[in-house]
Design a protein around this motif. Structure first.
Motif, PDB file in Angstrom:
ATOM      1  N   VAL A   9      55.830  14.526  32.831  1.00 35.53           N
ATOM      2  CA  VAL A   9      56.607  14.765  31.621  1.00 35.53           C
ATOM      3  C   VAL A   9      56.906  16.243  31.478  1.00 35.53           C
ATOM      4  O   VAL A   9      58.024  16.651  31.164  1.00 35.53           O
ATOM      5  N   ALA A  10      55.924  17.088  31.748  1.00 33.60           N
ATOM      6  CA  ALA A  10      56.115  18.528  31.611  1.00 33.60           C
ATOM      7  C   ALA A  10      57.101  19.065  32.620  1.00 33.60           C
ATOM      8  O   ALA A  10      57.869  19.985  32.340  1.00 33.60           O
ATOM      9  N   PHE A  11      57.118  18.513  33.821  1.00 31.45           N
ATOM     10  CA  PHE A  11      57.977  19.041  34.873  1.00 31.45           C
ATOM     11  C   PHE A  11      59.455  18.746  34.645  1.00 31.45           C
ATOM     12  O   PHE A  11      60.310  19.323  35.310  1.00 31.45           O
ATOM     13  N   THR A  12      59.773  17.858  33.704  1.00 31.18           N
ATOM     14  CA  THR A  12      61.190  17.564  33.488  1.00 31.18           C
ATOM     15  C   THR A  12      61.951  18.795  33.029  1.00 31.18           C
ATOM     16  O   THR A  12      63.150  18.895  33.241  1.00 31.18           O
ATOM     17  N   LEU A  13      61.284  19.758  32.409  1.00 34.94           N
ATOM     18  CA  LEU A  13      61.946  20.978  31.956  1.00 34.94           C
ATOM     19  C   LEU A  13      61.934  22.071  33.016  1.00 34.94           C
ATOM     20  O   LEU A  13      62.380  23.177  32.769  1.00 34.94           O
ATOM     21  N   LEU A  14      61.420  21.776  34.204  1.00 37.25           N
ATOM     22  CA  LEU A  14      61.409  22.777  35.261  1.00 37.25           C
ATOM     23  C   LEU A  14      62.557  22.590  36.230  1.00 37.25           C
ATOM     24  O   LEU A  14      62.795  23.409  37.108  1.00 37.25           O
ATOM     25  N   MET A  15      63.297  21.500  36.107  1.00 32.92           N
ATOM     26  CA  MET A  15      64.357  21.199  37.060  1.00 32.92           C
ATOM     27  C   MET A  15      65.555  22.112  36.860  1.00 32.92           C
ATOM     28  O   MET A  15      65.940  22.409  35.739  1.00 32.92           O
ATOM     29  N   GLY A  16      66.125  22.559  37.962  1.00 27.65           N
ATOM     30  CA  GLY A  16      67.361  23.333  37.907  1.00 27.65           C
ATOM     31  C   GLY A  16      67.165  24.763  37.486  1.00 27.65           C
ATOM     32  O   GLY A  16      66.153  25.138  36.916  1.00 27.65           O
ATOM     33  N   VAL A  17      68.141  25.605  37.795  1.00 27.36           N
ATOM     34  CA  VAL A  17      68.117  26.998  37.409  1.00 27.36           C
ATOM     35  C   VAL A  17      69.401  27.380  36.685  1.00 27.36           C
ATOM     36  O   VAL A  17      69.383  28.034  35.674  1.00 27.36           O
ATOM     37  N   SER A  18      70.550  26.961  37.184  1.00 21.85           N
ATOM     38  CA  SER A  18      71.811  27.304  36.549  1.00 21.85           C
ATOM     39  C   SER A  18      72.680  26.067  36.436  1.00 21.85           C
ATOM     40  O   SER A  18      72.380  25.025  37.005  1.00 21.85           O
ATOM     41  N   LEU A  19      73.757  26.201  35.706  1.00 18.60           N
ATOM     42  CA  LEU A  19      74.669  25.075  35.528  1.00 18.60           C
ATOM     43  C   LEU A  19      75.313  24.691  36.850  1.00 18.60           C
ATOM     44  O   LEU A  19      75.845  25.532  37.562  1.00 18.60           O
ATOM     45  N   THR A  20      75.235  23.422  37.187  1.00 22.16           N
ATOM     46  CA  THR A  20      75.855  22.918  38.402  1.00 22.16           C
ATOM     47  C   THR A  20      76.710  21.709  38.064  1.00 22.16           C
ATOM     48  O   THR A  20      76.472  21.016  37.083  1.00 22.16           O
ATOM     49  N   VAL A 135      46.488  28.621  35.224  1.00 23.47           N
ATOM     50  CA  VAL A 135      46.185  28.102  36.554  1.00 23.47           C
ATOM     51  C   VAL A 135      47.089  28.772  37.581  1.00 23.47           C
ATOM     52  O   VAL A 135      46.628  29.281  38.603  1.00 23.47           O
ATOM     53  N   THR A 136      48.385  28.827  37.286  1.00 20.26           N
ATOM     54  CA  THR A 136      49.331  29.447  38.208  1.00 20.26           C
ATOM     55  C   THR A 136      50.690  29.616  37.551  1.00 20.26           C
ATOM     56  O   THR A 136      51.002  28.939  36.561  1.00 20.26           O
ATOM     57  N   LEU A 137      51.497  30.513  38.100  1.00 17.16           N
ATOM     58  CA  LEU A 137      52.913  30.628  37.739  1.00 17.16           C
ATOM     59  C   LEU A 137      53.789  30.074  38.851  1.00 17.16           C
ATOM     60  O   LEU A 137      55.010  30.270  38.839  1.00 17.16           O
ATOM     61  N   GLU A 138      53.172  29.380  39.802  1.00 13.94           N
ATOM     62  CA  GLU A 138      53.910  28.736  40.888  1.00 13.94           C
ATOM     63  C   GLU A 138      53.403  27.300  41.054  1.00 13.94           C
ATOM     64  O   GLU A 138      52.861  26.923  42.096  1.00 13.94           O
ATOM     65  N   PRO A 139      53.587  26.458  40.031  1.00 16.23           N
ATOM     66  CA  PRO A 139      53.086  25.084  40.083  1.00 16.23           C
ATOM     67  C   PRO A 139      53.886  24.218  41.052  1.00 16.23           C
ATOM     68  O   PRO A 139      55.068  24.457  41.303  1.00 16.23           O
ATOM     69  N   THR A 140      53.239  23.194  41.581  1.00 21.09           N
ATOM     70  CA  THR A 140      53.869  22.233  42.488  1.00 21.09           C
ATOM     71  C   THR A 140      53.815  20.853  41.853  1.00 21.09           C
ATOM     72  O   THR A 140      52.761  20.424  41.369  1.00 21.09           O
ATOM     73  N   ASP A 141      54.955  20.157  41.850  1.00 15.03           N
ATOM     74  CA  ASP A 141      54.979  18.843  41.234  1.00 15.03           C
ATOM     75  C   ASP A 141      54.487  17.766  42.194  1.00 15.03           C
ATOM     76  O   ASP A 141      54.084  18.044  43.328  1.00 15.03           O
ATOM     77  N   ASN A 142      54.534  16.519  41.745  1.00  8.70           N
ATOM     78  CA  ASN A 142      53.988  15.420  42.534  1.00  8.70           C
ATOM     79  C   ASN A 142      54.822  15.089  43.764  1.00  8.70           C
ATOM     80  O   ASN A 142      54.419  14.281  44.593  1.00  8.70           O
ATOM     81  N   TYR A 143      56.007  15.704  43.879  1.00 10.94           N
ATOM     82  CA  TYR A 143      56.866  15.479  45.039  1.00 10.94           C
ATOM     83  C   TYR A 143      56.831  16.648  46.018  1.00 10.94           C
ATOM     84  O   TYR A 143      57.608  16.697  46.967  1.00 10.94           O
ATOM     85  N   GLY A 144      55.962  17.619  45.755  1.00  8.64           N
ATOM     86  CA  GLY A 144      55.818  18.748  46.647  1.00  8.64           C
ATOM     87  C   GLY A 144      56.751  19.906  46.362  1.00  8.64           C
ATOM     88  O   GLY A 144      56.786  20.873  47.111  1.00  8.64           O
ATOM     89  N   GLN A 145      57.519  19.846  45.255  1.00 11.71           N
ATOM     90  CA  GLN A 145      58.431  20.918  44.889  1.00 11.71           C
ATOM     91  C   GLN A 145      57.673  22.011  44.144  1.00 11.71           C
ATOM     92  O   GLN A 145      57.021  21.755  43.138  1.00 11.71           O
ATOM     93  N   THR A 146      57.739  23.237  44.649  1.00 12.52           N
ATOM     94  CA  THR A 146      57.083  24.366  44.006  1.00 12.52           C
ATOM     95  C   THR A 146      58.085  25.150  43.171  1.00 12.52           C
ATOM     96  O   THR A 146      59.189  25.433  43.621  1.00 12.52           O
ATOM     97  N   TYR A 147      57.689  25.501  41.958  1.00 14.80           N
ATOM     98  CA  TYR A 147      58.539  26.244  41.041  1.00 14.80           C
ATOM     99  C   TYR A 147      57.998  27.659  40.889  1.00 14.80           C
ATOM    100  O   TYR A 147      56.782  27.875  40.890  1.00 14.80           O
TER     101      TYR A 147
END
Length: 270
Positions: A9-20, A135-147
């Motif tokens: 749920v928290a990672f939904t706001l981590l997706m994307g960086v700019s308008l595409t 914990v970190t400023l470079e978290p990794t989600d359940n799909y292996g994507q690091t932010y």
């Protein structure tokens, strides 16, 4: 399972960086024409290039019914469909900001704050309460994507912060993350801008689950001051934070997270 759900749920706001753009293809029409981060400007949104997006009142009302407060939001993550009576394309060579009328498909506010200043690290440590590590400023989600930390134009520093807390949604408001800039000319580099991220857990005494949220900090005045003193924006932004993989023990030393910036390709707001 609760811990994993909390993370997703928290990672939904981590997706994307700019308008595409996401235009229709052979599979059928897309649910949206564009998706990404924008700043709210009263009754419209703006991206780092100065493009303006005016949402239809009906779609704003629909988003508000789902908990989105446009007037109370600074940085937002939106998906939208363009209303047919506005241009549907924008040429690459056209640098003039465009205006669009849009229908919001989804809208979520990003936690937004102003960076604070201190005259020294000692002043910061004595005046800003720090009671827990991150914990970190470079978290990794359940799909292996690091932010990782990133800049929204020259205006906002966005940090994907992970920390540990009690598994109760109401405890989120107990955790504050303050970004502090040390305003000390003697220690300032001509190319690097340094911030400290300070975490206070409030009344929360547990570390049951991971929390992950984007935290956006308005650093526009600091960036402009840096440019005025040094002749250009920094090429590196470093965030210092005290980290612990278990989110429980506050260490003595800081961990550095750096962003390398290339202003020839970085979108900048005017």
């Amino acid at each position: 399972m609760k811990q994993l759900k909390f993370l997703m749920v928290a990672f939904t706001l981590l997706m994307g960086v700019s308008l595409t753009s996401c235009l229709s293809d052979d599979a059928g029409e897309s649910m949206y024409d564009g998706i990404g981060y924008v700043r709210t400007k009263g009754n419209y949104f703006a991206d780092p290039d100065g493009n303006m997006y005016y949402p239809t009142p009906a779609s704003v009302t629909e988003m508000e019914a789902q908990g989105f407060n446009m007037l109370g939001t600074d940085l937002a993550y939106i998906a939208f469909k363009k209303v047919e009576d506005t241009p549907t394309t924008k040429t690459v060579d056209n640098i003039t900001p465009q205006t669009y009328r849009i229908k919001l498909v989804s809208a979520a506010a990003v936690d937004s704050y102003y960076a604070e200043t201190a005259t020294s690290v000692e002043d910061m440590e004595s005046s800003v309460l720090e009671s827990a590590p991150i914990v970190t400023l470079e978290p990794t989600d359940n799909y292996g994507q690091t932010y990782k930390p990133w800049m929204y134009g020259t205006e906002m520093l966005v940090l994907p912060v992970s920390w540990k807390m009690e598994n109760k949604e109401e405890m989120l408001k107990q955790h504050t993350m303050k970004l502090v800039y040390i305003n000390d000319d003697e220690n300032e580099s001509g190319t690097e801008l340094v911030f400290y991220l300070i975490h206070d857990k409030g009344t929360d005494t547990k570390t049951d689950v991971f929390a992950v949220r984007n935290k956006a900090y308005d650093i526009e005045n600091i960036m402009e001051s840096f440019k005025a003193k040094n002749g250009s924006y920094p090429t590196t932004i470093t965030i210092k934070a005290k980290t612990d993989v278990d989110g429980a023990t506050l260490p003595e030393n800081y961990t550095d997270y750096s962003i390398s910036l290339n202003w020839s390709t970085q979108s900048k707001s005017n």
